[in-house]
Write a protein that holds these residues in place. Structure first.
Motif, PDB file in Angstrom:
ATOM      1  N   GLY A  36      42.456  44.057  29.907  1.00 29.38           N
ATOM      2  CA  GLY A  36      41.204  43.456  30.340  1.00 29.38           C
ATOM      3  C   GLY A  36      41.056  42.078  29.721  1.00 29.38           C
ATOM      4  O   GLY A  36      41.840  41.672  28.864  1.00 29.38           O
ATOM      5  N   ILE A  37      40.033  41.351  30.166  1.00 29.86           N
ATOM      6  CA  ILE A  37      39.780  40.021  29.607  1.00 29.86           C
ATOM      7  C   ILE A  37      38.279  39.787  29.561  1.00 29.86           C
ATOM      8  O   ILE A  37      37.545  40.223  30.465  1.00 29.86           O
ATOM      9  N   ALA A  52      41.929  33.287  34.899  1.00 28.73           N
ATOM     10  CA  ALA A  52      43.115  34.067  34.521  1.00 28.73           C
ATOM     11  C   ALA A  52      43.188  35.368  35.319  1.00 28.73           C
ATOM     12  O   ALA A  52      44.268  35.752  35.797  1.00 28.73           O
ATOM     13  N   ALA A  53      42.061  36.033  35.486  1.00 25.94           N
ATOM     14  CA  ALA A  53      42.050  37.299  36.216  1.00 25.94           C
ATOM     15  C   ALA A  53      42.415  37.095  37.686  1.00 25.94           C
ATOM     16  O   ALA A  53      43.037  37.964  38.310  1.00 25.94           O
ATOM     17  N   ALA A  54      42.039  35.941  38.240  1.00 27.25           N
ATOM     18  CA  ALA A  54      42.379  35.644  39.630  1.00 27.25           C
ATOM     19  C   ALA A  54      43.862  35.336  39.788  1.00 27.25           C
ATOM     20  O   ALA A  54      44.419  35.486  40.880  1.00 27.25           O
ATOM     21  N   MET A  55      44.520  34.935  38.700  1.00 27.48           N
ATOM     22  CA  MET A  55      45.937  34.557  38.761  1.00 27.48           C
ATOM     23  C   MET A  55      46.884  35.690  38.394  1.00 27.48           C
ATOM     24  O   MET A  55      47.981  35.779  38.940  1.00 27.48           O
ATOM     25  N   GLU A  97      38.312  36.337  44.725  1.00 36.51           N
ATOM     26  CA  GLU A  97      38.644  37.480  45.582  1.00 36.51           C
ATOM     27  C   GLU A  97      39.993  38.092  45.202  1.00 36.51           C
ATOM     28  O   GLU A  97      40.307  39.216  45.624  1.00 36.51           O
ATOM     29  N   ASN A  98      40.776  37.394  44.388  1.00 33.54           N
ATOM     30  CA  ASN A  98      42.070  37.927  43.937  1.00 33.54           C
ATOM     31  C   ASN A  98      41.947  38.821  42.700  1.00 33.54           C
ATOM     32  O   ASN A  98      42.929  39.447  42.299  1.00 33.54           O
ATOM     33  N   ARG A 156      41.295  41.935  40.335  1.00 37.09           N
ATOM     34  CA  ARG A 156      41.553  43.357  40.573  1.00 37.09           C
ATOM     35  C   ARG A 156      40.545  44.254  39.854  1.00 37.09           C
ATOM     36  O   ARG A 156      40.031  43.925  38.801  1.00 37.09           O
ATOM     37  N   GLU A 157      40.297  45.401  40.472  1.00 39.43           N
ATOM     38  CA  GLU A 157      39.561  46.550  39.933  1.00 39.43           C
ATOM     39  C   GLU A 157      38.124  46.254  39.537  1.00 39.43           C
ATOM     40  O   GLU A 157      37.246  46.318  40.373  1.00 39.43           O
ATOM     41  N   LYS A 158      37.812  45.900  38.293  1.00 43.58           N
ATOM     42  CA  LYS A 158      36.419  45.782  37.867  1.00 43.58           C
ATOM     43  C   LYS A 158      36.100  44.369  37.399  1.00 43.58           C
ATOM     44  O   LYS A 158      36.809  43.801  36.574  1.00 43.58           O
ATOM     45  N   LEU A 159      35.003  43.812  37.926  1.00 38.55           N
ATOM     46  CA  LEU A 159      34.516  42.497  37.532  1.00 38.55           C
ATOM     47  C   LEU A 159      33.039  42.593  37.205  1.00 38.55           C
ATOM     48  O   LEU A 159      32.241  43.079  38.007  1.00 38.55           O
ATOM     49  N   LEU A 160      32.667  42.128  36.007  1.00 36.33           N
ATOM     50  CA  LEU A 160      31.277  42.107  35.570  1.00 36.33           C
ATOM     51  C   LEU A 160      30.880  40.663  35.297  1.00 36.33           C
ATOM     52  O   LEU A 160      31.462  39.998  34.435  1.00 36.33           O
TER      53      LEU A 160
END
Length: 310
Positions: free
Chosen positions: A91-92, A105-108, A205-206, A208-212
């Motif tokens: 996670g990040i 970073a999460a989108a990449m 939109e790229n 994954r899984e959970k975004l808060l």
């Protein structure tokens, strides 16, 4: 707390690893603090470890709050190390500028499956440095983005004020409002002068899984409430592969940390510090405290669900 230290020269990233006492195969990259071993980073690590995850704190360099062409390969290298050392889930989490970094970073990188972004923007902006220059404490870096990848700066929104007008704008607004830092006019004026181009928006939109996504209407560093609502609209219009949870509060200021984390950072006078920093917190101290308590519950619940789901 015992931890491992990492340098860019030997590991490919600058950070510190804090193993959860009870053992875990989940790790959160936490970018909170000016240095991976300073008080803020240690407090974030302690709070996150208390929720059953290992923690890798990271920052650009030793006690460096500037962000300009930060190489995203460092996040990539950190993910590789975490996976090679027993972590099945990555996670990040970030706040303020690093909230934007967490989203980018999460989108990449698809290995990231939990993203917690506090007071983020939905676009990449011009890189900046902090220190002392011509009587200014911060200035934009010409031709550089917040982040880079494979040697190239990511497309970014340039600030309409350059050095030294950039800092003069922030200083004047901070003095006018009585806030510790008030840079909202800088961002509003810059977006008005340079409407954000499609390539400057983060491709959320790229993720994954959970975004808060977490922010407050009374944030005076930038209009994070507007940015989060723009992201909600983007998700409504584009196919995506993540569960999105947004929390935009009327009161909370730029310091939308979980209450428990803030109390570890400042065992005495946590609420007083926020009130001294921002006028909105002085006017609505109880509402801001309730916001931080709710954020504590939301983030804790997101981590619990993430760690307990196969």
């Amino acid at each position: 707390m015992k931890h491992l230290h990492f340098d860019v020269e030997t590991a490919g990233f600058y950070g510190a690893y804090w193993a959860c006492a009870g053992g875990s195969d989940c790790a959160v990259i936490a970018m909170i603090g000016d240095d991976p071993e300073d008080r803020l980073a240690r407090s974030a690590a302690k709070w996150l470890c208390g929720r059953g995850v290992n923690v890798l704190t990271m920052s650009p360099a030793k006690k460096d709050y500037g962000h300009h062409n930060y190489p995203l390969e460092r996040i990539e290298a950190a993910i590789s190390w975490l996976k090679a050392n027993g972590n099945q889930k990555i996670g990040i989490a970030g706040a303020s500028t690093t909230g934007t970094l967490a989203l980018t970073a999460a989108a990449m990188f698809p290995d990231i499956t939990l993203t917690i972004a506090m007071t983020p923007s939905d676009f990449v902006w011009q890189g900046f440095m902090q220190g002392k220059r011509d009587g200014c404490k911060e200035w934009p870096v010409e031709g550089e983005s917040l982040f880079s990848y494979r040697g190239k700066p990511l497309p970014y929104m340039p600030f309409c004020y350059q050095h030294p007008d950039y800092w003069h704008c922030i200083a004047a607004e901070s003095k006018r409002t009585g806030d510790m830092v008030n840079s909202r006019k800088l961002f509003d004026d810059s977006e008005a002068a340079h409407p954000i181009r499609p390539e400057e928006f983060i491709p959320i939109e790229n993720i994954r899984e959970k975004l808060l996504l977490i922010g407050a209407e009374d944030d005076v560093l930038w209009d994070t409430a507007k940015y989060i609502r723009r992201m909600e609209k983007r998700f409504a219009e584009k196919p995506h592969a993540c569960e999105v949870e947004t929390a935009v509060y009327a009161h909370g200021t730029h310091f939308v940390f979980p209450e428990g984390m803030l109390k570890i950072m400042l065992p005495v006078g946590a609420g007083l510090f926020v009130r001294l920093a921002f006028q909105a917190a002085k006017q609505f101290p109880e509402a801001c405290r309730q916001t931080r308590q709710d954020i504590d519950r939301r983030v804790s619940a997101a981590i619990h669900t993430w760690t307990s789901t196969e």
